[in-house]
Design an enzyme around this catalytic site. Structure first.
Site: not given
Ligand SMILES: *Cc1c(COP(=O)(O)O)cnc(C)c1O
Length: 375
Positions: A180
């Site tokens: 992210k």
């Molecule tokens: C990356 C992601 C998640 C999960 O995030 P984590 O912090 O890895 O648990 C959930 N929803 C979306 C849309 C994502 O892109």
């Protein structure tokens, strides 16, 4: 190899993590409290609750809403699988809605099409940082008396109607995974405006305790905690929060750079037939956490072949966003037809985009894509 994403971490983050270690306070403590406060302010919410991931944030959001067995939660299939799994964690049934092609997001119409009397919540995703139409969907969910949880995992720094994506959300869930825009290694948060819910969420992340471990340690009196309900261990560490505080200070610059690179991709690819590049929706701005292109027949090569050719040219692109209803874990939904979701997941690919991507590297990506069809 040009990676699809590279976190923008430096000496400052290393120093901050080292300071947390030297302080002796490595579990959830003062840095987590500061991080959640500053993050909430940045995304326009009154309260922030730092957590171990966005997955645990989505789980706690549904726990806080009292969603359980017999309830239906509408989610896009076109999302990382954690979105749909969250409904299953509380014993509810995820119901898949289709998305619109332009944003990759659910709309009032696609949600309404699968809504039933059992629908208790919608988890709408700001996919890849592209905001969904917050005004329209928040209003519709209000009218339907259905809770709207916003999966903003990818959307730190995105805006809708001139406001940060978290502003005005009932519950928004964020991720700080290295894929992210800003990262704490692993990590997540919920942001919201309701203080009573924030208090309960802080308790739920810490085994249901009525006194946080941090408050207990800080007291010079013996403190006897009580466990008010079944909670979880979904805490973030102070080492992670220390890194997060530095990352947060870079967020605006990172979003600005990502938007510049996205604009450049758009220009460099504008004359290639059969390639549609991701753009801002009319009501908001993406942070371009992911930058995907959608191929059609005019391009002349299938997506998987293109991915293989890019890999051979030293470019690590990725398939487009996955579709949960096509995965074995959701085998009972395999016969569902979600035409736009299926087209996006089959025909799109995500191109490398990160803060330190050099312009020549970006040109190499585009030239390799062109070469795959001899243009
Ligand atoms: C990356 C992601 C998640 C999960 O995030 P984590 O912090 O890895 O648990 C959930 N929803 C979306 C849309 C994502 O892109």
């Amino acid at each position: 190899m040009i990676p699809v994403m590279k976190p923008f971490l430096g000496e400052e983050e290393a120093q901050a993590a080292a300071e947390a270690v030297r302080s002796g306070w490595v579990a959830q403590g003062p840095r987590v409290a500061r991080f959640e406060e500053e993050f909430a302010r940045h995304v326009g919410a009154a309260h922030g609750v730092a957590l171990s991931s966005c997955t645990t944030a989505l789980h706690l959001a549904l726990v806080a809403l009292g969603i359980g067995p017999g309830d239906e939660v509408i989610v896009p299939s076109l999302s990382f699988i954690a979105t749909a799994n969250a409904a299953r964690y509380v014993g509810a049934t995820p119901v898949f809605a289709d998305v619109e092609e332009f944003t990759g997001n659910v709309t009032v119409d696609t949600v309404d099409a699968v809504r039933t009397l059992r629908t208790r919540a919608v988890i709408a995703v700001h996919q890849g940082g592209v905001p969904f139409d917050t005004d329209a969907l928040r209003r519709a969910c209000g009218q339907w008396d259905v809770a709207l949880v916003e999966d903003a995992a990818c959307a730190a720094g995105s805006t809708a109607y001139g406001r940060p994506v978290g502003e005005g959300a009932l519950l928004a869930a964020w991720s700080f995974h290295p894929r992210k825009v800003i990262t704490t290694g692993e990590g997540g948060a919920l942001t919201l405006d309701r203080e009573d819910w924030a208090q309960r969420l802080r308790r739920l992340r810490e085994h249901g305790m009525n006194v946080s471990a941090a408050a207990r340690h800080a007291s010079n009196q013996p403190v006897f905690e009580a466990y008010l309900e079944t909670g979880y261990n979904y805490r973030m560490t102070d080492i992670q929060a220390a890194v997060g505080l530095v990352q947060l200070g870079k967020l605006n610059a990172m979003v600005a750079r990502r938007r510049e690179l996205a604009t450049r991709y758009h220009a460099l690819l504008s004359d290639v037939d059969g390639v549609t590049t991701l753009m801002d929706p009319p009501y908001g701005q993406s942070n371009f956490q992911s930058f995907w292109v959608l191929l059609d027949q005019r391009f002349g090569r299938g997506r998987d072949e293109v991915l293989a050719e890019l890999a051979a040219a030293g470019v690590s692109a990725r398939r487009g966003i996955m579709a949960a209803h096509l995965e074995p874990a959701y085998a009972q939904s395999r016969s569902l037809r979600l035409p736009v979701t299926e087209r996006l997941t089959r025909d799109s690919l995500i191109l490398p985009l990160y803060h330190t991507l050099a312009e020549q590297e970006q040109e190499h990506v585009v030239n390799s894509l062109r070469k795959s069809v001899g243009r």
